[in-house]
Design a protein around this motif. Structure first.
Motif, PDB file in Angstrom:
ATOM      1  N   LEU A 184     -67.559 -66.100  70.945  1.00  0.00           N
ATOM      2  CA  LEU A 184     -68.252 -66.149  72.532  1.00  0.00           C
ATOM      3  C   LEU A 184     -68.380 -67.386  73.083  1.00  0.00           C
ATOM      4  N   ALA A 185     -68.927 -68.497  72.269  1.00  0.00           N
ATOM      5  CA  ALA A 185     -69.278 -69.642  72.582  1.00  0.00           C
ATOM      6  C   ALA A 185     -68.041 -70.516  73.086  1.00  0.00           C
ATOM      7  N   ARG A 186     -66.965 -70.155  72.167  1.00  0.00           N
ATOM      8  CA  ARG A 186     -65.600 -70.868  72.413  1.00  0.00           C
ATOM      9  C   ARG A 186     -65.104 -70.310  73.623  1.00  0.00           C
ATOM     10  N   TRP A 187     -65.041 -68.967  73.992  1.00  0.00           N
ATOM     11  CA  TRP A 187     -64.399 -68.543  74.977  1.00  0.00           C
ATOM     12  C   TRP A 187     -65.122 -68.622  76.392  1.00  0.00           C
ATOM     13  N   THR A 188     -66.205 -68.389  76.269  1.00  0.00           N
ATOM     14  CA  THR A 188     -67.280 -68.926  77.472  1.00  0.00           C
ATOM     15  C   THR A 188     -67.272 -70.240  78.064  1.00  0.00           C
ATOM     16  N   VAL A 189     -67.858 -71.182  77.123  1.00  0.00           N
ATOM     17  CA  VAL A 189     -68.147 -72.310  77.429  1.00  0.00           C
ATOM     18  C   VAL A 189     -67.397 -73.550  76.774  1.00  0.00           C
ATOM     19  N   ASP A 190     -66.135 -73.074  76.178  1.00  0.00           N
ATOM     20  CA  ASP A 190     -65.491 -74.206  75.462  1.00  0.00           C
ATOM     21  C   ASP A 190     -66.076 -74.892  74.285  1.00  0.00           C
ATOM     22  N   MET A 191     -66.908 -74.215  73.775  1.00  0.00           N
ATOM     23  CA  MET A 191     -67.875 -74.976  72.658  1.00  0.00           C
ATOM     24  C   MET A 191     -67.014 -75.033  71.501  1.00  0.00           C
ATOM     25  N   LYS A 192     -66.821 -76.320  70.748  1.00  0.00           N
ATOM     26  CA  LYS A 192     -66.051 -76.659  69.762  1.00  0.00           C
ATOM     27  C   LYS A 192     -67.007 -76.649  68.523  1.00  0.00           C
ATOM     28  N   TYR A 193     -67.986 -77.564  68.273  1.00  0.00           N
ATOM     29  CA  TYR A 193     -68.936 -77.551  67.215  1.00  0.00           C
ATOM     30  C   TYR A 193     -70.241 -77.372  67.735  1.00  0.00           C
ATOM     31  N   PHE A 194     -71.071 -76.640  67.031  1.00  0.00           N
ATOM     32  CA  PHE A 194     -72.457 -76.720  67.179  1.00  0.00           C
ATOM     33  C   PHE A 194     -73.103 -77.926  66.437  1.00  0.00           C
ATOM     34  N   ILE A 195     -72.709 -78.359  65.502  1.00  0.00           N
ATOM     35  CA  ILE A 195     -72.862 -79.708  64.754  1.00  0.00           C
ATOM     36  C   ILE A 195     -71.619 -80.385  64.625  1.00  0.00           C
ATOM     37  N   SER A 196     -71.626 -81.658  64.815  1.00  0.00           N
ATOM     38  CA  SER A 196     -70.505 -82.242  64.364  1.00  0.00           C
ATOM     39  C   SER A 196     -70.669 -83.596  63.883  1.00  0.00           C
ATOM     40  N   ILE A 197     -70.384 -83.595  62.398  1.00  0.00           N
ATOM     41  CA  ILE A 197     -70.698 -84.741  61.811  1.00  0.00           C
ATOM     42  C   ILE A 197     -69.316 -84.995  61.063  1.00  0.00           C
ATOM     43  N   PRO A 198     -68.383 -85.526  61.737  1.00  0.00           N
ATOM     44  CA  PRO A 198     -67.134 -85.858  61.084  1.00  0.00           C
ATOM     45  C   PRO A 198     -67.324 -86.913  59.963  1.00  0.00           C
ATOM     46  N   GLU A 199     -68.294 -87.705  60.214  1.00  0.00           N
ATOM     47  CA  GLU A 199     -68.424 -88.758  58.903  1.00  0.00           C
ATOM     48  C   GLU A 199     -68.420 -88.031  57.568  1.00  0.00           C
ATOM     49  N   TYR A 200     -69.119 -87.001  57.731  1.00  0.00           N
ATOM     50  CA  TYR A 200     -69.395 -86.386  56.284  1.00  0.00           C
ATOM     51  C   TYR A 200     -68.805 -85.241  56.118  1.00  0.00           C
ATOM     52  N   PHE A 201     -67.461 -84.941  56.874  1.00  0.00           N
ATOM     53  CA  PHE A 201     -66.576 -83.661  57.103  1.00  0.00           C
ATOM     54  C   PHE A 201     -67.599 -82.532  57.217  1.00  0.00           C
ATOM     55  N   LEU A 202     -68.850 -82.640  58.001  1.00  0.00           N
ATOM     56  CA  LEU A 202     -69.605 -81.556  58.093  1.00  0.00           C
ATOM     57  C   LEU A 202     -69.682 -81.007  59.796  1.00  0.00           C
ATOM     58  N   ASN A 203     -68.591 -80.464  60.045  1.00  0.00           N
ATOM     59  CA  ASN A 203     -68.523 -79.870  61.272  1.00  0.00           C
ATOM     60  C   ASN A 203     -68.817 -78.241  61.238  1.00  0.00           C
ATOM     61  N   PHE A 204     -69.808 -77.793  62.292  1.00  0.00           N
ATOM     62  CA  PHE A 204     -70.012 -76.512  62.257  1.00  0.00           C
ATOM     63  C   PHE A 204     -69.950 -75.891  63.512  1.00  0.00           C
ATOM     64  N   PHE A 224     -80.010 -91.248  60.369  1.00  0.00           N
ATOM     65  CA  PHE A 224     -80.815 -90.980  61.225  1.00  0.00           C
ATOM     66  C   PHE A 224     -80.117 -90.785  62.478  1.00  0.00           C
ATOM     67  N   TYR A 225     -79.383 -91.784  62.959  1.00  0.00           N
ATOM     68  CA  TYR A 225     -78.720 -91.677  64.143  1.00  0.00           C
ATOM     69  C   TYR A 225     -77.843 -90.232  64.225  1.00  0.00           C
ATOM     70  N   ILE A 226     -77.038 -90.262  63.093  1.00  0.00           N
ATOM     71  CA  ILE A 226     -76.356 -88.791  63.120  1.00  0.00           C
ATOM     72  C   ILE A 226     -77.306 -87.554  63.372  1.00  0.00           C
ATOM     73  N   ILE A 227     -78.469 -87.479  62.770  1.00  0.00           N
ATOM     74  CA  ILE A 227     -79.236 -86.362  62.750  1.00  0.00           C
ATOM     75  C   ILE A 227     -79.753 -86.418  64.155  1.00  0.00           C
ATOM     76  N   LYS A 228     -80.162 -87.433  64.856  1.00  0.00           N
ATOM     77  CA  LYS A 228     -80.573 -87.535  66.111  1.00  0.00           C
ATOM     78  C   LYS A 228     -79.711 -87.102  67.132  1.00  0.00           C
ATOM     79  N   ARG A 229     -78.360 -87.471  66.869  1.00  0.00           N
ATOM     80  CA  ARG A 229     -77.242 -87.024  67.691  1.00  0.00           C
ATOM     81  C   ARG A 229     -77.084 -85.389  67.707  1.00  0.00           C
ATOM     82  N   GLU A 230     -77.281 -85.115  66.590  1.00  0.00           N
ATOM     83  CA  GLU A 230     -76.719 -83.633  66.316  1.00  0.00           C
ATOM     84  C   GLU A 230     -78.275 -82.737  66.332  1.00  0.00           C
ATOM     85  N   ILE A 231     -79.080 -83.328  66.965  1.00  0.00           N
ATOM     86  CA  ILE A 231     -80.306 -82.604  66.949  1.00  0.00           C
ATOM     87  C   ILE A 231     -80.406 -81.297  67.413  1.00  0.00           C
TER      88      ILE A 231
END
Ligand code: HEM
Lengths: 457, 258
Positions: A437-457, A376-383
């Motif tokens: 583009l997101a990386r180049w302009t605003v240094d965006m790494k992951y839109f969704i980052s759930i390292p707990e489950y290896f689910l980074n996007f 629940f908290y992971i989803i809230k964090r990445e909502i």
């Protein structure tokens, strides 16, 4: 890499190659001139007043052949070092070049070629372009860094591939432009003129035989001139830097900069294969079957070229020639320095949202909470990221139908299933540029980052 | 005495092999296409544009020819090369330095690179001429599988020299399988696959392990890739090529304007 070879020794080695190279280009141009003159296809460029003498394209290519012959003679007589691009120019090229300039530049270049295709397919223009690129190649070969990466045995085929792709892209566009002009005049495509039947023996069988002999000869010459690479024996403790996949997968390895392995290495290759297989079933356009054309299938043409030339080929070229130690970016004339540091301060979307925007800190499940609450908290964090993605894939296809007349007509003609396959493929394909583009302009790494489950996007 | 070639063509042996006179007239040019096993891949007559080099670029044919070159040189290399940690590297080294036909390795390697390039060009041409459109949809699908098999052939062969280039390229490539959703032990969702609290997907049971036969690129991997490279994938590719060519004929020959 080549620290122990002095520049003088290097130039001596490369001079022989350049002699042959420039001579080859000269002969090529001489043949072009001969062909144009013999076939009477030479175009008059200007007429000298008074005498009535005409300067034709044949003369121009003969002149070019002469220039390349001089370059060849010069290279063989100890002048190779002088046949280089000015150091200042090379440095400038290196300092502007980076992933952004390279990627956007390739895209703009290809788009420009596409839009100006009526001009660029003209044989004279295309031939001039070829000469220019060959000259640039030659002048660059005296740069040690450039030569060491281009001459790497496994990279030579890639250089060949770039030229082959250039040639065939030109050839197909040349025929397509001709056909499109014919169609506009109400004539049939050129291919239709050739639909009389001929016997396979001798017409095809002999062509095949000649092709096979030619190819065998080519392979032999190639094998004699260029030794297959063999490095030190395998060692599982000495990791080379950079470690690269085989060249045809370097586009995927390049995607690792923007995506985690599960996307770049598994999902996206799967989508490429699935998407290719789907093409015949989602392209309902009946035109353009069995002849070259662009105007009759612009959407299919552009989408495919974007996927193939931009996303697949230019990324391979970048991964091969421009990515060095630690997968850092290096210009064409830059030394691969393993100590080059590139500041990486990429930030996750959740960080932006919870920390920078709301100043609350990222939500975190209390210690010892159950699995349910943790998720629940992971989803809230990445909502925000999850919401964006759901909006992108859920809202994208209907939005395209509502806001674009083009896609609305497609939807009506294709039906729901086909349309969903097509629109999702396009959205998936567009994700890579969006992430870039997101990386180049605003240094965006992951839109969704759930390292707990290896689910980074 | 009659000329030598007439004696040869008139002999019983020659006639037992070739059941027709020399293909110098129209009738016999048809007959040769129908009676010769290798030639019967082709139709007897064909639309002129179907054999025009500027239309097909001959790239499908070149790809097939390169496949044959790879098969022949590959079999010859197999006589020499032993896929074990002890010998693999040394055998390749010897091919370079001492074996008299060591150039076979060069031909095999450059042929493989060339095949990857020509198969892309072939696909490119098929796309640009819209030849995947009905009735050729299914042959395009077969083609995509062939493309995949070509890449896998090249990938599995890359490991065999067992040098630094080889094992690290395969390591980088196969690391991806570690991240396979659900099936890789570092892939999203794999942690959910547990049985009584025991992880089912570990580094000794995931997709990468299946590919490598071990946790790292090692002797098991060499063996696995050798078999894939020399037997499994070529057989699959050969079968699909046969179907591919059959379908070219059955779908009405090389595409052309209607
Ligand atoms: C090992 C790989 C392959 C081999 C040996 C091969 C061989 C051939 C040959 C010899 C032809 C006859 C016409 C020509 O040469 O262009 C052909 C046609 C065709 N190929 Fe392939 N091919 C391969 C891969 C592919 C791929 C990757 C695709 C597409 C994704 C494809 C799709 C087709 C289609 C649709 C035709 C019919 C074209 C027409 O009628 O104009 N093939 N192939």
């Amino acid at each position: 890499m080549h620290g122990h070879v002095s520049y003088e020794d290097f130039i001596l080695q490369v001079a022989g190659f350049l002699t042959a190279y420039y001579l080859f280009v000269a002969v090529m141009n001489a043949f072009a001139a001969l062909y144009l003159w013999q076939s009477g296809r030479a175009k008059v460029l200007l007429r000298l007043p008074g005498s009535g003498l005409a300067v034709t394209t044949a003369h121009v290519w003969l002149l070019v052949a002469g220039v390349f012959t001089i370059l060849s003679a010069y290279a063989t007589n100890g002048g190779a070092a002088a046949l280089s691009l000015p150091a200042a120019m090379r440095e400038a090229a290196d300092s502007i070049m980076g992933p952004v300039v390279y990627t956007v530049g390739s895209l703009v270049l290809l788009a420009g070629l596409y839009l100006g295709r009526n001009f660029f397919v003209k044989p004279t223009v295309a031939w001039a372009g070829l000469n220019l690129s060959l000259l640039l190649m030659g002048l660059s070969m005296t740069d040690m860094d450039f030569a060491s990466i281009v001459m790497k045995p496994d990279n030579v085929p890639i250089v060949a591939m770039i030229y082959l792709l250039g040639y065939f892209t030109w050839l197909s566009a040349y025929k397509a432009v001709q056909n499109d002009e014919r169609t506009a005049r109400g004539e049939v495509p050129l291919e239709k003129l050739d639909d009389e039947k001929v016997l396979v023996w001798p017409d095809l069988v002999y062509t095949e035989l000649i092709c096979m002999i030619g190819l065998t000869a080519l392979l032999f010459v190639w094998a004699i001139l260029l030794q297959a690479p063999l490095e030190e024996p395998a060692s599982s403790v000495k990791t080379p830097n950079p470690s690269k996949a085989p060249w045809y997968f370097l586009g995927l390895q390049e995607m690792l900069v923007y995506y985690d392995p599960w996307m770049a290495g598994v999902v996206l290759p799967g989508v490429v294969v699935g998407g290719l297989m789907a093409i015949p079933f989602i392209d309902f356009n009946k035109l353009g079957n069995g002849y070259y054309t662009i105007n009759e299938r612009k959407f299919a043409y552009c989408t495919f070229q974007f996927g193939f030339l931009v996303l697949w080929v230019t990324l391979i070229v970048m991964g091969t020639f421009l990515r060095g130690p630690n997968w850092n970016f290096f210009g064409f004339y830059e030394t691969w320095d393993a100590h080059k540091v590139e500041a990486l301060n990429n930030v996750d979307l959740s960080q932006y949202f919870w920390v920078d925007l709301l100043h609350t800190g990222r939500p975190k499940a209390p210690d010892g909470s159950s699995m349910f609450w943790q998720i629940f908290y992971i989803i809230k964090r990445e909502i925000v990221g999850i919401g964006l993605l759901a909006f992108y894939f859920g809202g994208g296809p209907p939005a395209m139908v509502i806001y674009s007349k083009f896609f609305r007509e497609m939807f009506l003609r294709m039906g729901f299933v086909r349309y969903m396959v097509l629109s999702n493929l396009i959205l998936l394909m567009a994700l890579l540029p969006i992430k870039m583009l997101a990386r180049w302009t605003v240094d965006m790494k992951y839109f969704i980052s759930i390292p707990e489950y290896f689910l980074n996007f | 005495m009659p000329p030598l070639d007439e004696i040869i063509r008139g002999s019983q042996i020659w006639k037992s092999v070739f059941r027709h006179p020399a293909p110098v007239d129209r009738r016999n040019r048809v007959v040769v296409m129908l009676t010769n096993f290798f030639l019967h891949l082709h139709p007897v007559s064909i639309k002129k544009q179907g054999i025009s080099l500027s239309y097909t670029w001959c790239m499908g044919g070149v790809t097939f020819f390169l496949f044959l070159v790879e098969t022949v040189t590959g079999v010859l290399l197999m006589f020499y090369y032993r896929p074990t940690l002890e010998w693999a590297y040394n055998d390749i080294l010897a091919l370079r330095d001492v074996a008299s036909l060591g150039i076979l390795r060069e031909i095999h390697r450059w042929g493989a690179h060339a095949m990857v390039i020509t198969v892309w060009l072939h696909m490119y041409r098929v796309f640009l001429t819209g030849s995947y459109k009905p009735p050729r949809e299914f042959n395009w699908v077969i083609g995509v599988v062939l493309l995949l098999l070509t890449l896998l052939l090249s990938f599995t062969g890359y490991l065999l020299p067992w040098d630094q280039l080889a094992i690290w390229a395969i390591t980088v490539g196969s690391n991806m399988a570690r991240a396979h959703p659900f099936l890789g032990h570092e892939g999203p969702g794999s942690a959910l696959l547990t049985l009584d609290g025991i992880d089912m997907i570990t580094n000794a049971s995931d997709a990468r392990f299946g590919l490598l036969g071990a946790r790292f690129v090692g002797e098991e991997t060499l063996n696995r890739f050798y078999v894939l490279h020399c037997v499994a994938i070529p057989l699959a590719a050969a079968l699909l090529m046969a179907i591919h060519f059959w379908r070219v004929r059955k779908d009405g020959g090389i595409s052309g304007p209607l």
